[in-house]
Design a protein around this motif. Structure first.
Motif, PDB file in Angstrom:
ATOM      1  N   GLY A   1     106.609   6.710  -1.890  1.00 50.22           N
ATOM      2  CA  GLY A   1     107.545   6.506  -2.983  1.00 50.22           C
ATOM      3  C   GLY A   1     108.391   5.275  -2.683  1.00 50.22           C
ATOM      4  O   GLY A   1     108.098   4.498  -1.768  1.00 50.22           O
ATOM      5  N   PHE A   2     109.473   5.102  -3.433  1.00 49.50           N
ATOM      6  CA  PHE A   2     110.268   3.891  -3.255  1.00 49.50           C
ATOM      7  C   PHE A   2     110.921   3.826  -1.870  1.00 49.50           C
ATOM      8  O   PHE A   2     111.081   2.744  -1.307  1.00 49.50           O
ATOM      9  N   GLY A   3     111.275   4.977  -1.299  1.00 50.72           N
ATOM     10  CA  GLY A   3     111.817   4.986   0.049  1.00 50.72           C
ATOM     11  C   GLY A   3     110.777   4.621   1.086  1.00 50.72           C
ATOM     12  O   GLY A   3     111.026   3.813   1.989  1.00 50.72           O
ATOM     13  N   GLY A   4     109.589   5.206   0.983  1.00 50.46           N
ATOM     14  CA  GLY A   4     108.527   4.922   1.930  1.00 50.46           C
ATOM     15  C   GLY A   4     108.002   3.510   1.830  1.00 50.46           C
ATOM     16  O   GLY A   4     107.675   2.871   2.841  1.00 50.46           O
ATOM     17  N   MET A   5     107.932   2.985   0.602  1.00 51.97           N
ATOM     18  CA  MET A   5     107.489   1.602   0.426  1.00 51.97           C
ATOM     19  C   MET A   5     108.450   0.640   1.114  1.00 51.97           C
ATOM     20  O   MET A   5     108.031  -0.263   1.850  1.00 51.97           O
ATOM     21  N   TYR A   6     109.751   0.837   0.879  1.00 49.22           N
ATOM     22  CA  TYR A   6     110.724  -0.076   1.478  1.00 49.22           C
ATOM     23  C   TYR A   6     110.773   0.087   2.994  1.00 49.22           C
ATOM     24  O   TYR A   6     110.882  -0.901   3.743  1.00 49.22           O
ATOM     25  N   ALA A   7     110.670   1.336   3.482  1.00 39.39           N
ATOM     26  CA  ALA A   7     110.684   1.563   4.930  1.00 39.39           C
ATOM     27  C   ALA A   7     109.506   0.857   5.591  1.00 39.39           C
ATOM     28  O   ALA A   7     109.667   0.200   6.636  1.00 39.39           O
ATOM     29  N   THR A   8     108.331   0.968   4.994  1.00 37.46           N
ATOM     30  CA  THR A   8     107.145   0.327   5.562  1.00 37.46           C
ATOM     31  C   THR A   8     107.313  -1.187   5.597  1.00 37.46           C
ATOM     32  O   THR A   8     107.005  -1.844   6.599  1.00 37.46           O
ATOM     33  N   TYR A   9     107.817  -1.744   4.515  1.00 40.42           N
ATOM     34  CA  TYR A   9     108.053  -3.188   4.460  1.00 40.42           C
ATOM     35  C   TYR A   9     109.092  -3.618   5.495  1.00 40.42           C
ATOM     36  O   TYR A   9     108.890  -4.591   6.247  1.00 40.42           O
ATOM     37  N   ALA A  10     110.213  -2.906   5.556  1.00 41.99           N
ATOM     38  CA  ALA A  10     111.300  -3.302   6.452  1.00 41.99           C
ATOM     39  C   ALA A  10     110.877  -3.225   7.917  1.00 41.99           C
ATOM     40  O   ALA A  10     111.225  -4.101   8.722  1.00 41.99           O
ATOM     41  N   LEU A  11     110.122  -2.195   8.272  1.00 38.27           N
ATOM     42  CA  LEU A  11     109.654  -2.072   9.649  1.00 38.27           C
ATOM     43  C   LEU A  11     108.643  -3.161   9.981  1.00 38.27           C
ATOM     44  O   LEU A  11     108.662  -3.737  11.071  1.00 38.27           O
ATOM     45  N   ARG A  12     107.766  -3.436   9.037  1.00 36.69           N
ATOM     46  CA  ARG A  12     106.778  -4.493   9.248  1.00 36.69           C
ATOM     47  C   ARG A  12     107.460  -5.849   9.419  1.00 36.69           C
ATOM     48  O   ARG A  12     107.042  -6.676  10.237  1.00 36.69           O
ATOM     49  N   GLU A  13     108.544  -6.073   8.648  1.00 38.01           N
ATOM     50  CA  GLU A  13     109.277  -7.332   8.754  1.00 38.01           C
ATOM     51  C   GLU A  13     109.941  -7.491  10.123  1.00 38.01           C
ATOM     52  O   GLU A  13     110.228  -8.617  10.547  1.00 38.01           O
ATOM     53  N   ARG A  14     110.187  -6.379  10.807  1.00 44.11           N
ATOM     54  CA  ARG A  14     110.734  -6.432  12.159  1.00 44.11           C
ATOM     55  C   ARG A  14     109.647  -6.738  13.194  1.00 44.11           C
ATOM     56  O   ARG A  14     109.922  -6.827  14.389  1.00 44.11           O
ATOM     57  N   GLY A  15     108.393  -6.886  12.737  1.00 42.10           N
ATOM     58  CA  GLY A  15     107.283  -7.137  13.644  1.00 42.10           C
ATOM     59  C   GLY A  15     106.648  -5.881  14.188  1.00 42.10           C
ATOM     60  O   GLY A  15     105.862  -5.933  15.145  1.00 42.10           O
ATOM     61  N   MET A  16     106.972  -4.736  13.597  1.00 40.69           N
ATOM     62  CA  MET A  16     106.453  -3.467  14.087  1.00 40.69           C
ATOM     63  C   MET A  16     105.083  -3.168  13.485  1.00 40.69           C
ATOM     64  O   MET A  16     104.779  -3.561  12.358  1.00 40.69           O
ATOM     65  N   VAL A  17     104.282  -2.446  14.230  1.00 40.29           N
ATOM     66  CA  VAL A  17     103.004  -1.937  13.739  1.00 40.29           C
ATOM     67  C   VAL A  17     103.292  -0.585  13.099  1.00 40.29           C
ATOM     68  O   VAL A  17     103.726   0.350  13.767  1.00 40.29           O
ATOM     69  N   VAL A  18     103.061  -0.479  11.812  1.00 41.64           N
ATOM     70  CA  VAL A  18     103.445   0.706  11.061  1.00 41.64           C
ATOM     71  C   VAL A  18     102.325   1.128  10.128  1.00 41.64           C
ATOM     72  O   VAL A  18     101.622   0.291   9.560  1.00 41.64           O
ATOM     73  N   VAL A  19     102.161   2.435   9.988  1.00 43.65           N
ATOM     74  CA  VAL A  19     101.214   2.998   9.031  1.00 43.65           C
ATOM     75  C   VAL A  19     101.959   3.992   8.150  1.00 43.65           C
ATOM     76  O   VAL A  19     102.736   4.819   8.646  1.00 43.65           O
ATOM     77  N   GLY A  20     101.745   3.893   6.845  1.00 44.01           N
ATOM     78  CA  GLY A  20     102.284   4.856   5.900  1.00 44.01           C
ATOM     79  C   GLY A  20     101.213   5.859   5.513  1.00 44.01           C
ATOM     80  O   GLY A  20     100.027   5.511   5.417  1.00 44.01           O
ATOM     81  N   ILE A  21     101.621   7.080   5.306  1.00 43.97           N
ATOM     82  CA  ILE A  21     100.693   8.149   4.942  1.00 43.97           C
ATOM     83  C   ILE A  21     101.157   8.753   3.629  1.00 43.97           C
ATOM     84  O   ILE A  21     102.317   9.135   3.483  1.00 43.97           O
ATOM     85  N   GLU A  22     100.249   8.839   2.664  1.00 45.86           N
ATOM     86  CA  GLU A  22     100.604   9.278   1.307  1.00 45.86           C
ATOM     87  C   GLU A  22      99.524  10.194   0.750  1.00 45.86           C
ATOM     88  O   GLU A  22      98.325   9.884   0.807  1.00 45.86           O
ATOM     89  N   ALA A  23      99.956  11.335   0.205  1.00 42.98           N
ATOM     90  CA  ALA A  23      99.016  12.298  -0.368  1.00 42.98           C
ATOM     91  C   ALA A  23      98.402  11.803  -1.661  1.00 42.98           C
ATOM     92  O   ALA A  23      97.263  12.160  -1.999  1.00 42.98           O
ATOM     93  N   GLY A  24      99.138  10.998  -2.419  1.00 44.80           N
ATOM     94  CA  GLY A  24      98.616  10.479  -3.681  1.00 44.80           C
ATOM     95  C   GLY A  24      97.628   9.349  -3.473  1.00 44.80           C
ATOM     96  O   GLY A  24      97.412   8.869  -2.359  1.00 44.80           O
ATOM     97  N   GLY A  25      97.038   8.916  -4.569  1.00 38.82           N
ATOM     98  CA  GLY A  25      96.035   7.871  -4.506  1.00 38.82           C
ATOM     99  C   GLY A  25      96.592   6.467  -4.535  1.00 38.82           C
ATOM    100  O   GLY A  25      95.826   5.501  -4.430  1.00 38.82           O
ATOM    101  N   ASP A  26      97.896   6.312  -4.663  1.00 37.80           N
ATOM    102  CA  ASP A  26      98.501   4.978  -4.730  1.00 37.80           C
ATOM    103  C   ASP A  26      99.995   5.121  -4.494  1.00 37.80           C
ATOM    104  O   ASP A  26     100.521   6.229  -4.311  1.00 37.80           O
ATOM    105  N   VAL A  27     100.705   4.010  -4.555  1.00 39.60           N
ATOM    106  CA  VAL A  27     102.157   4.017  -4.383  1.00 39.60           C
ATOM    107  C   VAL A  27     102.830   4.625  -5.628  1.00 39.60           C
ATOM    108  O   VAL A  27     102.224   4.774  -6.675  1.00 39.60           O
ATOM    109  N   GLY A  28     104.114   4.938  -5.472  1.00 41.78           N
ATOM    110  CA  GLY A  28     104.883   5.428  -6.615  1.00 41.78           C
ATOM    111  C   GLY A  28     105.536   6.774  -6.409  1.00 41.78           C
ATOM    112  O   GLY A  28     106.391   7.186  -7.189  1.00 41.78           O
TER     113      GLY A  28
END
Length: 552
Positions: A27-54
């Motif tokens: 969702g919007f929280g997970g999307m931003y968290a993934t982006y923000a962590l990646r911008e810090r140079g971190m290796v990050v994976v998001g996990i989502e039950a749905g078929g896409d973002v949102g």
């Protein structure tokens, strides 16, 4: 950091993949968290039950699905480029436009490559010896990460009604929270709707226009006010884009985390005629203007009841049948103690000969049968049944799978008597675990995207502090957690929000501990508490340094 995420995800299914962080939810929280962590140079994976973002908007595709926050609030503020490139078409965006916005952001930030979609977390367990989280999924993934960020959202676990015989119904069953992606044709069909909260109200306004017969089974009526949605022309949007900096600053400084109306007048500070005039203006303007007209509607019971009477009178002005109008009038709980709903000609639907209100206080449901709904007075034959009965809110998503902290402590046991945390962000006994829009923050009482951004920014700043100081783990102290929960409880006693049987208080889930565990002091005050924790040197957190021997 740990290198390129694509290389690490080449591991065979079931083999451990080492990461800096796992984010649960797109969702919007997970999307931003993934982006923000990646911008810090971190290796990050998001996990989502749905078929896409949102997030919730990926699932909520029911007729009439629309956000009840203005798009100027329900959108990201962290990227000026996104703000300037995206153009909203309506003041209150519908689901198709919201999901298109989420997709636009995902494309712009190239987020999808960092997510595993159609994947559910089955277990997240802290390894004391290795000081990392082990996260497993229903697809056989095995992730090992320093940090685990739960961006599961306050509304993501659907809840069916506890009515005998539901599984025997032979017709089609549609759930608001998991609506089909294809259009559903209700013409010439006898349709029943159970649930008259925000989703149910929106469904009635759309299905009522295109159905053969619609039976609305109402147990507790909701207070709902006209949305008065408006198209946004190019000039309107340009003004918004030109003034985003001041709009966002105003939102961050507000109790609601947004720019919707919020007055500072006490109800009885004005004579009656002036109060009525202001309420009439608010009703005509639509949206949450009525809620924002006076400052004390959730602390002054007399003021609350007078505003409730005002809204009840409006129902009687619209609905032509006096008995139906009376049944639609909410009573027995304060206005705005349940989620305040917005509608587009909801009450007008009940003036149609093919839309029928069934008052379950007067004629309760005994069971659902293969052919319809059996009331005390007899059976209502149906071809289809729509369930709009909400969610196991606030805590449901985090208790839907196993989360084990230090020494194997189970989150379900920790929360068996209600959610408790520190700032709605962290948990005593669960190192390096963070929640975005957690149950003990402002949660559903403020603009969720404002909360998401604030939470993620606070979390990443803490990670920077740890990195700069050679710290490997962090968790809340039990004393800090207890102090925060005392603040939450003290504020809850001063508001009327706890006086309605709602998902806010766990009242919609059988067996769930009752209580208002959200922070009711407002977004700006919550942000002050979070900043005070930083200014105080994170005194209510406990850290372990890198290289320390665990348990020594």
């Amino acid at each position: 950091m740990l290198g390129d995420v694509k290389e690490r995800l080449q591991a065979a299914s079931g083999e451990p993949v080492t990461l800096d962080a796992v984010v649960v939810g797109a969702g919007f929280g997970g999307m931003y968290a993934t982006y923000a962590l990646r911008e810090r140079g971190m290796v990050v994976v998001g996990i989502e039950a749905g078929g896409d973002v949102g997030g919730v908007w990926y699932w909520n595709r029911y007729p009439g699905a629309r956000c009840d926050l203005m798009c100027v609030d329900y959108s990201y503020s962290f990227s000026e480029e996104i703000q300037q490139e995206w153009t909203w078409s309506e003041q209150f965006a519908g689901q198709p436009e919201i999901i298109a916005y989420a997709s636009f952001v995902a494309d712009k930030l190239d987020l999808r490559k960092d997510f595993r979609f159609e994947t559910r977390v089955t277990r997240a367990a802290w390894d004391d010896a290795r000081r990392l989280w082990i996260v497993t999924t229903d697809r056989g993934d095995h992730f090992e990460a320093t940090y685990c960020i739960m961006a599961t959202g306050p509304l993501s676990i659907p809840k069916d009604p506890e009515i005998a015989g539901l599984e025997t119904f032979a017709g089609a069953i549609y759930r608001a929270q998991k609506w089909p992606h294809e259009e559903v044709d209700f013409s010439d069909r006898r349709v029943g709707l159970i649930g008259t909260g925000s989703s149910g109200i929106q469904i009635v306004t759309e299905v009522g226009k295109a159905v053969g017969e619609l039976y609305v089974f109402q147990r507790t009526p909701s207070f709902t006010m006209p949305m008065r949605n408006a198209k946004l022309g190019s000039d309107d949007m340009q003004e918004i884009k030109d003034h985003y900096p001041s709009l966002r600053a105003a939102a961050r400084a507000s109790a609601l985390g947004g720019v919707r109306p919020a007055g500072n007048r006490a109800f009885f500070s004005l004579p009656k005629q002036q109060r009525l005039s202001l309420l009439e203006d608010a009703w005509k303007n639509g949206g949450h203007a009525v809620l924002g007209t006076f400052s004390d509607l959730l602390v002054n019971s007399d003021a609350n009841e007078q505003v409730a009477d005002f809204v009840r009178d409006k129902i009687a002005e619209v609905v032509t049948d006096p008995k139906t109008a009376e049944a639609l009038k909410p009573r027995g709980y304060p206005i705005f103690a349940r989620r305040p709903c917005l509608d587009t000609e909801y009450y007008e639907q009940f003036n149609k000969p093919n839309v029928h209100l069934v008052d379950l206080f007067e004629d309760p449901i005994e069971a659902i049968t293969p052919t319809g709904v059996k009331l005390q007075s007899g059976e209502v034959p149906l071809d289809a049944l729509i369930l709009a009965t909400g969610y196991d809110g606030l805590t449901g998503a985090l208790m839907a799978f196993e989360v084990l902290g230090r020494d194997g402590q189970d989150l379900r046991e920790k929360w068996q008597y209600g959610a408790q945390s520190w700032l709605g962000l962290m948990l005593a006994g669960f190192p390096n675990l963070f929640m975005v829009c957690g149950p003990n923050g402002p949660a559903a009482l403020a603009n969720i995207i404002s909360i998401d951004e604030q939470n993620v920014d606070w979390i990443t700043a803490l990670m920077t502090h740890m990195e700069e100081n050679g710290l490997a783990t962090v968790e809340a102290t039990l004393d800090g957690e207890e102090r925060w929960m005392a603040i939450v409880a003290d504020l809850a006693e001063k508001t009327m929000l706890s006086k309605a049987n709602t998902w806010y208080t766990g009242g919609n889930v059988e067996g769930k501990t009752r209580g208002l565990t959200m922070f009711t002091g407002g977004f700006a005050k919550y942000n002050e508490h979070c900043q005070a924790a930083v200014d105080g040197g994170y005194a209510e957190l406990v850290f372990e340094p890198e290289g320390a021997v665990v348990g020594a």
